[in-house]
Design an enzyme around this catalytic site. Structure first.
Site, PDB file in Angstrom:
ATOM      1  N   ASP A  46      31.348  37.586  48.822  1.00  0.00           N
ATOM      2  CA  ASP A  46      30.762  38.566  47.912  1.00  0.00           C
ATOM      3  C   ASP A  46      30.509  37.972  46.531  1.00  0.00           C
ATOM      4  OD1 ASP A  46      30.654  40.525  49.810  1.00  0.00           O
ATOM      5  OD2 ASP A  46      32.403  41.629  49.111  1.00  0.00           O
ATOM      6  N   GLY A  47      31.397  37.087  46.082  1.00  0.00           N
ATOM      7  CA  GLY A  47      31.212  36.459  44.775  1.00  0.00           C
ATOM      8  C   GLY A  47      29.939  35.652  44.711  1.00  0.00           C
ATOM      9  N   ASN A 122      28.681  45.750  40.806  1.00  0.00           N
ATOM     10  CA  ASN A 122      29.974  46.362  41.124  1.00  0.00           C
ATOM     11  C   ASN A 122      30.463  47.304  40.037  1.00  0.00           C
ATOM     12  OD1 ASN A 122      30.414  45.354  43.649  1.00  0.00           O
ATOM     13  ND2 ASN A 122      31.939  43.839  43.046  1.00  0.00           N
ATOM     14  N   GLU A 123      30.749  46.763  38.863  1.00  0.00           N
ATOM     15  CA  GLU A 123      31.350  47.581  37.822  1.00  0.00           C
ATOM     16  C   GLU A 123      31.254  46.922  36.454  1.00  0.00           C
ATOM     17  OE1 GLU A 123      33.774  44.498  38.606  1.00  0.00           O
ATOM     18  OE2 GLU A 123      34.040  46.067  40.118  1.00  0.00           O
ATOM     19  N   ASP A 150      45.001  50.776  28.632  1.00  0.00           N
ATOM     20  CA  ASP A 150      44.524  49.404  28.782  1.00  0.00           C
ATOM     21  C   ASP A 150      42.999  49.327  28.849  1.00  0.00           C
ATOM     22  OD1 ASP A 150      47.103  48.570  28.732  1.00  0.00           O
ATOM     23  OD2 ASP A 150      47.191  47.862  30.798  1.00  0.00           O
ATOM     24  N   ALA A 162      35.945  47.721  45.041  1.00  0.00           N
ATOM     25  CA  ALA A 162      36.447  46.539  44.342  1.00  0.00           C
ATOM     26  C   ALA A 162      37.528  46.935  43.328  1.00  0.00           C
ATOM     27  CB  ALA A 162      35.276  45.813  43.684  1.00  0.00           C
ATOM     28  N   TYR A 163      37.330  46.580  42.063  1.00  0.00           N
ATOM     29  CA  TYR A 163      38.312  46.858  41.013  1.00  0.00           C
ATOM     30  C   TYR A 163      38.658  48.347  40.967  1.00  0.00           C
ATOM     31  CZ  TYR A 163      40.419  46.364  36.305  1.00  0.00           C
ATOM     32  OH  TYR A 163      41.270  46.349  35.234  1.00  0.00           O
ATOM     33  N   LYS A 165      38.884  50.568  43.300  1.00  0.00           N
ATOM     34  CA  LYS A 165      39.845  50.995  44.317  1.00  0.00           C
ATOM     35  C   LYS A 165      41.271  50.596  43.922  1.00  0.00           C
ATOM     36  CE  LYS A 165      40.941  50.898  49.235  1.00  0.00           C
ATOM     37  NZ  LYS A 165      42.351  50.517  49.006  1.00  0.00           N
ATOM     38  N   SER A 166      41.425  49.424  43.320  1.00  0.00           N
ATOM     39  CA  SER A 166      42.760  48.992  42.908  1.00  0.00           C
ATOM     40  C   SER A 166      43.313  49.866  41.787  1.00  0.00           C
ATOM     41  CB  SER A 166      42.729  47.527  42.456  1.00  0.00           C
ATOM     42  OG  SER A 166      42.048  47.383  41.224  1.00  0.00           O
TER      43      SER A 166
END
Length: 268
Positions: A46-47, A122-123, A150, A162-163, A165-166
């Site tokens: 993906d990267g 993505n974001e 943060d 990606a981010y 979901k975490s």
């Protein structure tokens, strides 16, 4: 057909790239064109595809992407290394048909009212490194919350896995043109009150973040920008879309199952 191949430099990837080039060279009408391609084939993960997207984002409306993964199945890479010949045959035997996914438009407004625009697949996140971020969050120009923590992450539907979901965000099907905002370690007290939950907004709405900090960091698909004295950041669904060749395009929920739950053989 003008084609270019974007890839990482892993040994397995380079073997696949060599095989792919040989398979394409025997096809009539193929022109390798890295400047103005019709089709971008990425080999890696993906990267690799995200990097290729940003390389060609100014031509995004005229390009189709195809992803070959040399590792675990990604959310943008459909084909496996052993299927290269099958993919090449499908590319030339079928009429082009694309799956279109929404992109995130990021508008940074400086204190001098200069506007800078970015696209994210993505974001995009806003955060501070050594201190908490203080910011006012607006939806459609109306104040929604006073944030302290943060940071904040705004994601596309495809970026929801990606981010986002975490951070506890929801996984959203990419055919839904919706933006999602997830908080990063928010602080709630008498002064700062947040919803403390991810939110999903409609396609015609937008999110504005007005930081109360002179210095903070903004990321766009992982690329970091150090910002000083930025006035605000506007996020909305872009009128541009990324297109993937539909043939062989893996069912979205199958990707989610494979990535986070496991295949059928993993169930007892």
């Amino acid at each position: 057909m003008r084609i270019t191949i974007a890839h990482n430099n892993n040994a397995e990837t380079l073997e696949v790239v060599a095989h792919l080039k040989n398979a394409l060279e025997v096809k009539e009408g193929v022109v390798f064109d890295a400047k103005y391609p019709d089709v971008v084939i990425t080999v890696g993960g993906d990267g690799t595809l995200i990097n290729a997207f940003h390389r060609y984002e100014n031509q995004i409306s005229s390009i189709r992407f195809i992803g070959i993964h040399t590792g675990h199945l990604g959310f943008y890479t459909d084909w496996q290394a052993q299927d290269v010949d099958k993919m090449v045959d499908a590319l030339f035997l079928r009429e082009p048909e694309s799956a279109k996914y929404p992109l995130l438009e990021v508008e940074l407004v400086t204190e001098a009212n200069e506007k800078k625009h970015y696209l994210a697949l993505n974001e995009s996140a806003v955060k501070r490194i050594s201190h908490t971020l203080e910011a006012n969050v607006y939806i459609d120009g109306q104040l929604f919350e006073n944030f302290r923590g943060d940071g904040l992450c705004i994601s596309t539907p495809t970026g929801s896995t990606a981010y986002n979901k975490s951070l506890g965000g929801a996984v959203i099907h990419p055919r839904l043109k919706a933006l999602q905002m997830a908080e990063i370690a928010s602080i709630n007290n008498r002064v700062f009150r947040t919803l403390s939950s991810p939110i999903v907004i409609a396609p015609d709405q937008w999110i504005t973040i007005v930081p109360n900090s002179a210095h903070f960091v903004m990321t766009v698909d992982g690329s970091k920008l150090d910002l000083h004295n930025a006035k605000k950041i506007n996020y909305r669904i872009s009128n541009k879309e990324i297109r993937f060749d539909r043939f062989g395009h893996t069912h979205f929920w199958s990707r989610v199952q494979s990535a986070f739950i496991g295949g059928k053989d993993d169930f007892i």
